[in-house]
Design a protein around this motif. Structure first.
Motif, PDB file in Angstrom:
ATOM      1  N   UNK A 165       0.641  -6.149   6.698  1.00  0.00           N
ATOM      2  CA  UNK A 165      -0.067  -5.596   7.857  1.00  0.00           C
ATOM      3  C   UNK A 165       0.955  -5.154   8.890  1.00  0.00           C
ATOM      4  N   UNK A 166       0.684  -4.030   9.534  1.00  0.00           N
ATOM      5  CA  UNK A 166       1.699  -3.441  10.404  1.00  0.00           C
ATOM      6  C   UNK A 166       2.091  -4.361  11.560  1.00  0.00           C
ATOM      7  N   UNK A 167       1.127  -5.041  12.175  1.00  0.00           N
ATOM      8  CA  UNK A 167       1.470  -5.895  13.316  1.00  0.00           C
ATOM      9  C   UNK A 167       2.345  -7.083  12.905  1.00  0.00           C
ATOM     10  N   UNK A 168       1.982  -7.708  11.798  1.00  0.00           N
ATOM     11  CA  UNK A 168       2.764  -8.855  11.313  1.00  0.00           C
ATOM     12  C   UNK A 168       4.163  -8.411  10.896  1.00  0.00           C
ATOM     13  N   UNK A 211      -6.357  -0.944   8.054  1.00  0.00           N
ATOM     14  CA  UNK A 211      -5.230  -1.794   8.445  1.00  0.00           C
ATOM     15  C   UNK A 211      -5.532  -2.478   9.764  1.00  0.00           C
ATOM     16  N   UNK A 212      -4.495  -2.950  10.439  1.00  0.00           N
ATOM     17  CA  UNK A 212      -4.689  -3.752  11.652  1.00  0.00           C
ATOM     18  C   UNK A 212      -5.471  -2.986  12.712  1.00  0.00           C
ATOM     19  N   UNK A 214       0.893  -1.149   0.000  1.00  0.00           N
ATOM     20  CA  UNK A 214       0.000   0.000   0.000  1.00  0.00           C
ATOM     21  C   UNK A 214       0.941   1.211   0.000  1.00  0.00           C
ATOM     22  N   UNK A 253       2.757  -0.084   3.996  1.00  0.00           N
ATOM     23  CA  UNK A 253       2.379  -1.382   4.564  1.00  0.00           C
ATOM     24  C   UNK A 253       2.399  -2.455   3.489  1.00  0.00           C
ATOM     25  N   UNK A 301      -3.630   0.805  14.018  1.00  0.00           N
ATOM     26  CA  UNK A 301      -2.359   1.187  14.621  1.00  0.00           C
ATOM     27  C   UNK A 301      -2.096   2.673  14.412  1.00  0.00           C
TER      28      UNK A 301
END
Lengths: 363, 126
Positions: A31-34, B36-37, A16, A28, B62
């Protein structure tokens, strides 16, 4: 808008893309957490080609750096890197940057993308009376950051020079992935180890492919700017434009450790900053962790138990590794001690938080 | 992207499933991808009667915070409390387990102003 040599590559990998500091950059991928977790546990690669690079050379090189840098570059030896900032004349910060020493007449300054033009004008102006040989190479150099506990192990496959035992904040110029004169430094903005690699734009795709291939067996993934921000914030690293800017002093920002009042080092705003250091400042940058459930965000007000305004949040997020809301912000000195209870005005509700020691993430 | 045929939609990227005078509300697949997350969903309006387009809660990714708007006027009767511990369900299953509130409609005629799946699909350019 500017692009880096990796734009098509990123789009093909499903990034993205967003506008950031005048560049079209991946924010991204999966996904930001992953992505955040990939860097904490294995390794990830970031395109940081938007960063700026200035060469400072010649017999006056060190004199210029000593004048414009808050830190003391005279202590550097060849192959060492130093973090510093450019103080302005009003007690604020023009930018924060890294200094690389190649030899006593050759240094590289690495600056923030959003500030390249401002910094170049500033450095050029300060150089008028000093006369170092300076060159803005920002458009010629690409940069990848390979970050994570497995980063150096994976990158070792691409060079015959030993890199795995390189101390933190050092660099080598080496042949890397078949490309000569690549600069590899053990630096980064994540707190998870690894390196940053600088090379000419024309070698970019060859190096990117080699990095992905070498890292494949360790689980390498491309990482976007969103995770770069959560990773740096968990470490309490300042972000220019958020936590430091033209009006915040390095002493207020907790950057006293890179503000060196060495004998005879007459750097810009020295007197004022020395006064702040000895007499104290009216606000301090602190890290805080939410006790009540909520996520602090930039510009939210910080208040005391009675609801009086005591400061403002400069960065905030839900910390992916810690699963709690964290932030940084300026508060009155009376509230700056670790353990102090403060409140964050989150959309009209004063939610409890606690000032904590940085970094938030301790590995 | 997924646009279930049995739902109606809003320009604020929410979906609503109407069953008689009750309805279930969530955010669309498009919205969760854009956000997003998702790390936090807050709804503290259960029991309140709100007008159409009033804020009934907030959803945080986030990097961003977004308000949640009532797709229709009515009373918020239930919050999906599973989301307090597992907000990422909104990313994984936006039209199913990731529902956000249940509500009781106060004016069924407002339903005409919602978007059909085809209209919403056009809105997001899918």
């Amino acid at each position: 808008m500017k692009t880096t040599v990796f734009k098509e590559k990123h789009e093909a990998m499903g990034a993205k893309m967003v506008s950031f500091a005048g560049f079209y950059m991946p924010v991204q991928f999966e996904g930001v957490n992953a992505e955040h977790e990939t860097v904490r546990k294995a390794l990830g690669v970031f395109d940081v080609s938007h960063m700026g690079e200035f060469w400072v050379e010649g017999p006056k090189a060190l004199a210029l750096i000593q004048r414009i840098s808050s830190n003391d570059a005279s202590v550097l030896t060849d192959g060492k890197v130093q973090y510093a900032c450019f103080p302005n004349e009003q007690g604020g910060i023009v930018d924060d940057f890294l200094v690389y020493r190649f030899n006593d007449e050759k240094y590289l300054l690495v600056v923030n993308a959003a500030n390249i033009d401002k910094d170049w004008a500033w450095v050029s102006k300060q150089n008028e009376k000093i006369g170092a040989v300076i060159k803005n190479a920002s458009d010629d150099i690409s940069q990848l950051a390979v970050q994570g506990p497995l980063a150096l192990k994976a990158m070792q496959k691409l060079t015959s020079e030993p890199i795995e035992d390189m101390p933190y904040y050092t660099f080598k110029v080496l042949e890397f992935a078949g490309v000569d004169n690549v600069i590899l430094s053990t630096t980064g903005y994540t707190g998870s180890g690894g390196c940053e690699i600088y090379f000419e734009n024309k070698d970019g795709l060859k190096i990117y492919d080699a990095v992905l291939e070498a890292g494949a067996e360790f689980g390498i993934k491309p990482i976007g700017l969103a995770a770069r921000d959560t990773l740096r914030l968990e470490m309490g690293f300042c972000l220019y434009g958020n936590d430091i800017n033209d009006t915040t002093s390095p002493i207020e920002a907790g950057l006293g450790w890179i503000t060196k009042f060495a004998e005879g080092k007459d750097f810009i705003n020295r007197e004022n900053l020395l006064k702040q250091k000895t007499e104290g400042v009216s606000r301090k940058l602190v890290g805080f962790q939410m006790i009540d459930k909520g996520i602090p965000r930039q510009h939210y007000a910080i208040v005391d138990a009675e609801g009086n305004n005591i400061g403002e949040v400069t960065s905030g997020t839900m910390a992916p590794s810690l699963k709690v809301g964290i932030g940084m912000g300026y508060v009155k000195p009376a509230f700056a001690k670790a353990g102090t209870e403060i409140f964050i005005d989150i959309r009209g509700k004063a939610l409890k938080a606690e000032v904590v020691k940085l970094p938030f993430y301790k590995g | 992207m997924n646009f279930p045929e049995d739902l109606l939609y809003t320009k604020d990227h929410e979906w609503i499933k109407i069953e008689g005078e009750n309805a279930t509300v969530g955010i669309t697949d498009f919205a969760q991808k854009e956000l997003g997350d998702i790390v936090y969903v807050e709804v503290d309006t259960v029991g309140e009667t709100l007008d159409k387009e009033e804020t009934f809660g907030t959803i945080e990714a986030v990097k961003t915070v977004s308000d949640l708007f009532m797709p229709l006027s009515g009373e918020v009767t239930e919050f999906n409390e599973e989301l307090e511990s597992t907000p990422d369900v909104v990313n994984k299953d936006p039209y199913g387990e990731g529902w956000i509130i249940k509500m009781k409609l106060s004016d069924a005629s407002e339903t005409n102003e919602l978007l059909t799946p085809a209209q919403y699909k056009e809105l997001v350019g899918a």
